[in-house]
Write an enzyme that holds these catalytic residues in place. Sequence first.
Site, PDB file in Angstrom:
ATOM      1  N   LYS A  34       0.848  -1.192   0.000  1.00 13.99           N
ATOM      2  CA  LYS A  34       0.000   0.000   0.000  1.00 13.99           C
ATOM      3  C   LYS A  34       0.887   1.246   0.000  1.00 13.99           C
ATOM      4  CE  LYS A  34      -3.853   1.734   2.897  1.00 13.99           C
ATOM      5  NZ  LYS A  34      -4.663   1.364   4.087  1.00 13.99           N
ATOM      6  N   SER A  52      -9.310   1.223   3.416  1.00 16.84           N
ATOM      7  CA  SER A  52      -8.593   2.095   2.509  1.00 16.84           C
ATOM      8  C   SER A  52      -7.592   1.345   1.635  1.00 16.84           C
ATOM      9  CB  SER A  52      -7.845   3.168   3.330  1.00 16.84           C
ATOM     10  OG  SER A  52      -6.910   2.579   4.226  1.00 16.84           O
ATOM     11  N   SER A  67      -9.386  -1.428   7.451  1.00 20.78           N
ATOM     12  CA  SER A  67      -8.857  -1.316   6.094  1.00 20.78           C
ATOM     13  C   SER A  67      -8.152  -2.568   5.609  1.00 20.78           C
ATOM     14  CB  SER A  67      -7.901  -0.126   6.002  1.00 20.78           C
ATOM     15  OG  SER A  67      -8.585   1.082   6.240  1.00 20.78           O
TER      16      SER A  67
END
Length: 627
Positions: free
Chosen positions: A78, A152, A176
């Site tokens: 990420k 996210s 997330s």
Amino acid sequence: MPASIGTASALRTGYSTGELTTVEVADQVLAGLAGRAGDAVWISTVPAEHLRARAAELHRRRTELAALPLYGVPFAVKDNIDFAGLPTTAGCPEFAYLPERTAPVVSRLLDAGAMLVGKTNLDQFATGLTGARSPYGAVESVFGGGLVAGGSSSGSAVAVAAGLVSFALGTDTAGSGRVPAAYNGIVGLKPTRGLLSVAGVVPACRSLDCVSIFTRTVDDAATVFQVAAAVHPDDPWSRALPVERTVGRAPSTLRLGVPRTEDLDFFGDLGQRDRFAAGQERLAGLVDATEPVGLQPLFEAGDLLYQGPWVAERLADLDDFLRRRPDAVLPVTRKVLEGGREYTAADVFRARHRLQELRAWAERLWRRIDVLVVPTIGTTFTLAEIEEDPIGRNTVLGRYTQFANLLDLAAVTVPNGFTESGRPASLTLVGPAFGDTTLVRLAAALTGEHVGPAGAAPTPPGGDLVPGGDLVPGGDLVPDGDLVPDGDPDGDGRVLLAVVGRHLRGESRNAELVERGATLAGIGRTAPLYRLYRLPSDDGIGLPSLVRVGADRGAAIEIELWRLPVDTIGGLLTGIPAPLSFGWLRLHDGREVLGFLAEAYAAEVAAAEDITAAGGWRAYRQAARTG
């Protein structure tokens, strides 16, 4: 359409049989990237020539396969996690910087042989659960239909689910690492906070942040977790898995908490309701007992995250940037972050006091049950539906996830089929801090992966799982950074002993440990400071001898950790033939434990066979039998 990249375990099998090479897999990854050019999954990728160079380097090291548990496995991270060589944007181009150092959690994966492919899209500053809050574009679920990917960690989840990589790192503060797994039909492991270092991670809510793992199988998640987990001296939030938690409990011994019906809300989604009921029923058939649990205290804790002063903690690390560059932040993200300015210091302490009461409630809960099952999400939304109500529907998505880190819990999300309308369903297993091994073992049983006598599916030699997926902890550091020998850490009159050869489970001398009351604590690896030799023996099996040689010549060797009464050590030692003895042995995570070692002259015995390349005695024996 390019072929899907295999799971970590499938790739390892292909590499070990010679059916695959790292160079071929790298080319397959690049073809997959080209096939998805222009979508919103990636923010940046490693240049093709760099990926090919990494693959070529690993191919030259293919004899080290046994010592590299993630050899040749492609992965993504990420884009709020640092990798020196690619910018970190946190989903905000104006915030971007080029890090000088790679985050320790990523370095551990690279050191284990993994191949980084690139940085994935996310809800800006990891604030959101939809995957639609990014200037790099909204990410859609692999199941299409305009369905959100969840956030996210949206890009990481889709990269795994689409087969672009074998695994990916995300982060998880409010869910997330679980909501995107639910939307894309994959496994999402949210470890206990601190087991994976957050050094080099852009903070979302610093005291609650957690690095998470996305995979397509529970076995892969456990393998990646074992490589990535370690105490890091530069990370004040870092902590180790206690020794007594290294072996997960068998599902048949567990007490499962099931939500009271009146506390479940599926927001009118009968398909999700029915799928959860079916998954809960399957789980109930795996455990010893079930007990109804009220969820209201969990929901109250979760509400503190976005409707309490923890929003101010989100603001704390970004306030200067937000004041200088307000237009660089998406309106919905800015609205959430600026809400943190409404809270006073008194509000913070009132909320902390209430949270402490809720944590005490949770501690009492874990005396009654071992694992709690909850839906991951109560319903699903499309991108269009999220656009209509971005904050309200984001809150709906966090209903069953956002309490976990506030209450210091571990969790793993697994697929749970599809609703009649074709929407993905999932459920999440939740446990107390450091209950990770038990959750992994139950998750493997639920998904139908092979479960051995001590846990989930075994990993190849050189991994950090006991056969069956039980996990090994990282080591602790004293404040000045000196290593603490793990002699009798609990003061219970028992000592950890590292076993390397014929005292391993299933080997000819293991009974000598069992008869002395020893119990298995887990499996790990040595630091890369040793070589393993096979010396001749009268019975023809051979005498495995571990010799310390130093970092320039050494390798990591698989060992078992056994805990046995201190007063039995002397009797055990008297039966050990020369050149073997006991000494302090350094583990891969930096701890020093008592273990079987051989004197240096063992390497000079005329008939000594260097079997270091096998990665361990068990792997050598298996290769000898099948070869």
